[in-house]
Write a protein that holds these residues in place. Structure first.
Motif, mmCIF file in Angstrom:
data_model
loop_
_atom_site.group_PDB
_atom_site.id
_atom_site.type_symbol
_atom_site.label_atom_id
_atom_site.label_comp_id
_atom_site.label_asym_id
_atom_site.label_seq_id
_atom_site.Cartn_x
_atom_site.Cartn_y
_atom_site.Cartn_z
ATOM 1 N N SER A 273 -24.559 -8.561 14.851
ATOM 2 C CA SER A 273 -25.627 -9.369 14.260
ATOM 3 C C SER A 273 -25.418 -9.578 12.761
ATOM 4 C CB SER A 273 -26.990 -8.715 14.517
ATOM 5 O OG SER A 273 -27.004 -7.406 13.984
ATOM 6 N N LYS A 274 -24.223 -9.299 12.264
ATOM 7 C CA LYS A 274 -23.874 -9.474 10.853
ATOM 8 C C LYS A 274 -23.822 -10.968 10.505
ATOM 9 C CE LYS A 274 -19.988 -8.700 7.803
ATOM 10 N NZ LYS A 274 -18.580 -8.381 7.770
ATOM 11 N N VAL A 275 -24.292 -11.303 9.307
ATOM 12 C CA VAL A 275 -24.228 -12.679 8.815
ATOM 13 C C VAL A 275 -23.522 -12.677 7.471
ATOM 14 C CG1 VAL A 275 -26.270 -13.486 10.031
ATOM 15 C CG2 VAL A 275 -26.520 -12.519 7.749
ATOM 16 N N PRO A 276 -22.950 -13.800 7.048
ATOM 17 C CA PRO A 276 -22.844 -15.061 7.780
ATOM 18 C C PRO A 276 -21.827 -14.951 8.909
ATOM 19 C CG PRO A 276 -21.587 -15.215 5.759
ATOM 20 C CD PRO A 276 -22.276 -13.873 5.728
ATOM 21 N N CYS A 277 -22.024 -15.798 9.893
ATOM 22 C CA CYS A 277 -21.100 -15.862 11.009
ATOM 23 C C CYS A 277 -20.937 -17.319 11.418
ATOM 24 C CB CYS A 277 -21.613 -15.048 12.186
ATOM 25 S SG CYS A 277 -20.495 -15.111 13.602
ATOM 26 N N LEU A 278 -19.702 -17.758 11.483
ATOM 27 C CA LEU A 278 -19.408 -19.123 11.895
ATOM 28 C C LEU A 278 -18.896 -19.100 13.326
ATOM 29 C CD1 LEU A 278 -19.283 -22.105 10.940
ATOM 30 C CD2 LEU A 278 -16.857 -21.694 10.452
ATOM 31 N N LYS A 279 -19.611 -19.798 14.201
ATOM 32 C CA LYS A 279 -19.188 -19.956 15.589
ATOM 33 C C LYS A 279 -18.330 -21.213 15.650
ATOM 34 C CE LYS A 279 -21.005 -20.852 20.215
ATOM 35 N NZ LYS A 279 -22.236 -21.120 20.997
ATOM 36 N N ILE A 280 -17.122 -21.050 16.193
ATOM 37 C CA ILE A 280 -16.158 -22.149 16.270
ATOM 38 C C ILE A 280 -15.785 -22.346 17.736
ATOM 39 C CG2 ILE A 280 -13.896 -22.989 15.541
ATOM 40 C CD1 ILE A 280 -14.097 -20.758 13.293
ATOM 41 N N VAL A 281 -16.030 -23.544 18.249
ATOM 42 C CA VAL A 281 -15.625 -23.874 19.616
ATOM 43 C C VAL A 281 -14.452 -24.843 19.492
ATOM 44 C CG1 VAL A 281 -16.321 -24.844 21.832
ATOM 45 C CG2 VAL A 281 -17.993 -23.594 20.439
ATOM 46 N N ASP A 282 -13.287 -24.438 20.040
ATOM 47 C CA ASP A 282 -12.100 -25.280 19.905
ATOM 48 C C ASP A 282 -12.018 -26.323 21.015
ATOM 49 O OD1 ASP A 282 -11.007 -24.064 22.176
ATOM 50 O OD2 ASP A 282 -9.684 -22.758 21.039
ATOM 51 N N ALA A 283 -10.967 -27.120 20.987
ATOM 52 C CA ALA A 283 -10.790 -28.218 21.945
ATOM 53 C C ALA A 283 -10.696 -27.725 23.386
ATOM 54 C CB ALA A 283 -9.547 -29.028 21.584
ATOM 55 N N ASP A 284 -10.245 -26.483 23.579
ATOM 56 C CA ASP A 284 -10.145 -25.910 24.922
ATOM 57 C C ASP A 284 -11.429 -25.208 25.344
ATOM 58 O OD1 ASP A 284 -7.496 -26.772 25.137
ATOM 59 O OD2 ASP A 284 -6.756 -24.943 24.154
#
Length: 127
Positions: free
Chosen positions: A92-103
């Motif tokens: 639950s640590k912030v900041p956190c960037l969620k990245i969804v790739d092309a796959d």
């Protein structure tokens, strides 16, 4: 200890937000087509953050500088967002960037320096 940090955030928070507003960087100017492409790519990103977290503010400022329209999730006041961050990202640590790739694979970046470096590498315009 938990309450100490809540108190510090409560006292310093408004000052941090004021500083953020007063020091907003000028956004990167792209052609309409390039900005539309960047906006489309940003739909695959989400920032989980606390409003008054200094590290989150650094990331938001960089997103402004790069003219990135990244969805932001308040993990401080929303139990749902905090739970999603913990369940899907592992912490639950912030900041956190969620990245969804092309796959459709999801990656989670938890360090503000790593997030900023990733955003600069992916979206900065070479001069």
């Amino acid at each position: 200890m938990k309450y100490f940090f809540k108190l510090v955030r409560l006292i310093l928070g408004p000052f941090l937000l004021l500083k953020e507003q007063l020091s907003k960087p000028k956004g990167l100017v792209r052609s309409a087509a390039d900005q539309a492409r960047v906006d489309a790519e940003c739909q695959q990103l989400a920032l989980y953050q606390f409003t008054t977290c200094p590290f989150c503010i650094k990331v938001r400022q960089e997103m402004r500088r790069l003219s990135l329209n990244v969805e932001q999730h308040d993990a401080q006041h929303s139990a749902e967002n905090r739970q999603a961050l913990l369940a899907q990202g592992g912490s639950s640590k912030v900041p956190c960037l969620k990245i969804v790739d092309a796959d459709n694979q999801t990656r989670w970046l938890y360090n503000s320096r790593e997030i900023i470096a990733y955003l600069q590498q992916r979206f900065a315009v070479a001069h």
